[in-house]
Motif scaffolding. Structure first.
Motif, short mmCIF file in Angstrom:
data_model
loop_
_atom_site.label_atom_id
_atom_site.label_comp_id
_atom_site.label_asym_id
_atom_site.label_seq_id
_atom_site.Cartn_x
_atom_site.Cartn_y
_atom_site.Cartn_z
N GLU A 192 0.83 -1.15 -0.02
CA GLU A 192 -0.25 -0.17 0.17
C GLU A 192 0.79 1.15 -0.05
O GLU A 192 0.79 2.43 -0.82
N ALA A 193 1.93 1.21 0.68
CA ALA A 193 2.92 2.31 0.79
C ALA A 193 3.51 2.53 -0.50
O ALA A 193 3.75 3.62 -0.94
N VAL A 194 4.02 1.54 -1.14
CA VAL A 194 4.40 1.47 -2.21
C VAL A 194 3.59 2.05 -3.62
O VAL A 194 4.29 2.94 -4.41
N GLY A 195 2.40 1.62 -3.48
CA GLY A 195 1.56 2.23 -4.29
C GLY A 195 1.14 3.64 -4.09
O GLY A 195 1.39 4.57 -5.13
N LYS A 196 1.31 4.25 -3.10
CA LYS A 196 1.26 5.76 -2.55
C LYS A 196 2.50 6.54 -3.27
O LYS A 196 2.50 7.56 -3.83
N ALA A 197 3.61 5.67 -2.98
CA ALA A 197 4.95 6.27 -3.22
C ALA A 197 5.22 6.33 -4.73
O ALA A 197 5.51 7.36 -5.32
N VAL A 198 4.83 5.42 -5.48
CA VAL A 198 4.86 5.42 -6.92
C VAL A 198 3.87 6.50 -7.55
O VAL A 198 4.21 7.21 -8.51
N ALA A 199 2.70 6.72 -7.04
CA ALA A 199 1.86 7.82 -7.40
C ALA A 199 2.29 9.00 -7.38
O ALA A 199 2.61 10.22 -8.33
N ALA A 200 3.11 9.44 -5.98
CA ALA A 200 3.92 10.53 -6.01
C ALA A 200 4.95 10.86 -6.85
O ALA A 200 5.17 11.76 -7.28
#
Length: 283
Positions: A192-200
């Motif tokens: 979940e954290a990786v998904g948010k980081a990729v979006a950023a």
């Protein structure tokens, strides 16, 4: 001018899926077997290949990849032999992008200008040099870009908003987001954290974003592939090499098939990720 990396990510976008990037160490467990592994990767489902340049002090790598470097060096692998391996691969595959990954010391010893000329001539598409920060771009990144070789930068969970534009400034080909803090192959990512980081990261660059470190299984790869443009798997692939060796750390008849089987499994996870999300009733 478009590159093999550009063409491959364009094809992946058209297919509506993420890509699989596999890492292997050049010369592991020996030069001949390593080339056979390299040649088998695209057919097994690798969309891009990272080829590790063996080094005696691979500080960003965990024990699995460290051991692969030691095996390769023990059998006489050199940077010149690694470039020769790429040339041999290109004799039968002119489409699969190859990115050399490693540390600056062997390149410095080889000679920057000579290395870049030889790498370009061999068919190398990109470089990941993990111990060169943006402040050293004049030393190598700039010359690499001038030579027509992409320079792929690593971003990590500790790359903050102030640092991100600096890190992205001269990055080309794609961005490599490191999904965990620490060395390769030592933890499982927080998806979940990786998904948010990729979006950023995607909000700051038009480049594709590949995610690696800690991805071991098809399920891991599928979880990352739902948000990233590519999934990088290294330690698990190198681990498959190691597990196939005999007691003297020599290749066996199982070595190449074992690696290919794992890559097929990982590719299945990556290729099915977005399809599963789009299926009726998917959540």
């Amino acid at each position: 001018m478009t590159t093999r990396i550009d063409n491959r990510f364009s094809a992946l976008r058209q297919q509506g899926r993420a890509g699989l990037v596999t890492f292997v160490t050049a010369g592991d467990p020996d030069e001949k077997t390593s080339l056979a592994i390299l040649q088998a990767l695209p057919g097994a489902g690798a969309d891009l290949i990272e080829l590790g340049m063996p080094f005696s002090d691979p500080m960003a790598d965990g024990p699995t990849i460290q051991a692969s470097s030691q095996r390769a060096l023990k059998h006489g692998q050199t940077l010149a032999k690694t470039l020769a391996m790429v040339r041999s691969f290109r004799a039968n595959d002119d489409a699969t992008p190859i990115v050399l990954m490693g540390y600056f010391n062997p390149i410095y010893v080889y000679g920057v200008a000579r290395f870049l000329a030889d790498a370009k001539a061999a068919g190398v598409d990109g470089l990941i040099v993990v111990d060169l920060p943006p402040e050293e771009d004049d030393e190598f990144c700039g010359p690499a870009l001038a030579a027509g070789v992409s320079f792929v930068r690593l971003l990590t969970p500790t790359t903050d908003e102030k640092r991100l534009p600096v890190a992205l400034e001269n990055t080309s080909g794609f961005v490599y987001y490191v999904s965990i803090t620490g060395v390769t192959g030592t933890a499982t990512p927080d998806f979940e954290a990786v998904g948010k980081a990729v979006a950023a990261v995607k909000a700051k660059t038009p480049l594709p974003v590949a995610v690696g470190f800690g991805v071991r299984t098809a399920a891991d790869a599928a979880a990352i592939a739902r948000n990233a443009d590519a999934v990088v798997v290294g330690s698990a692939v190198v681990g498959a090499v190691e597990a196939s060796l005999d007691e003297a750390e020599r290749a066996t008849e199982r070595t190449v098939p074992a690696v290919a089987a794992l890559v097929r499994e990982l590719a299945s996870g990556v290729r099915g990720a977005r399809t599963a999300d789009a299926a009726p009733g998917a959540k």
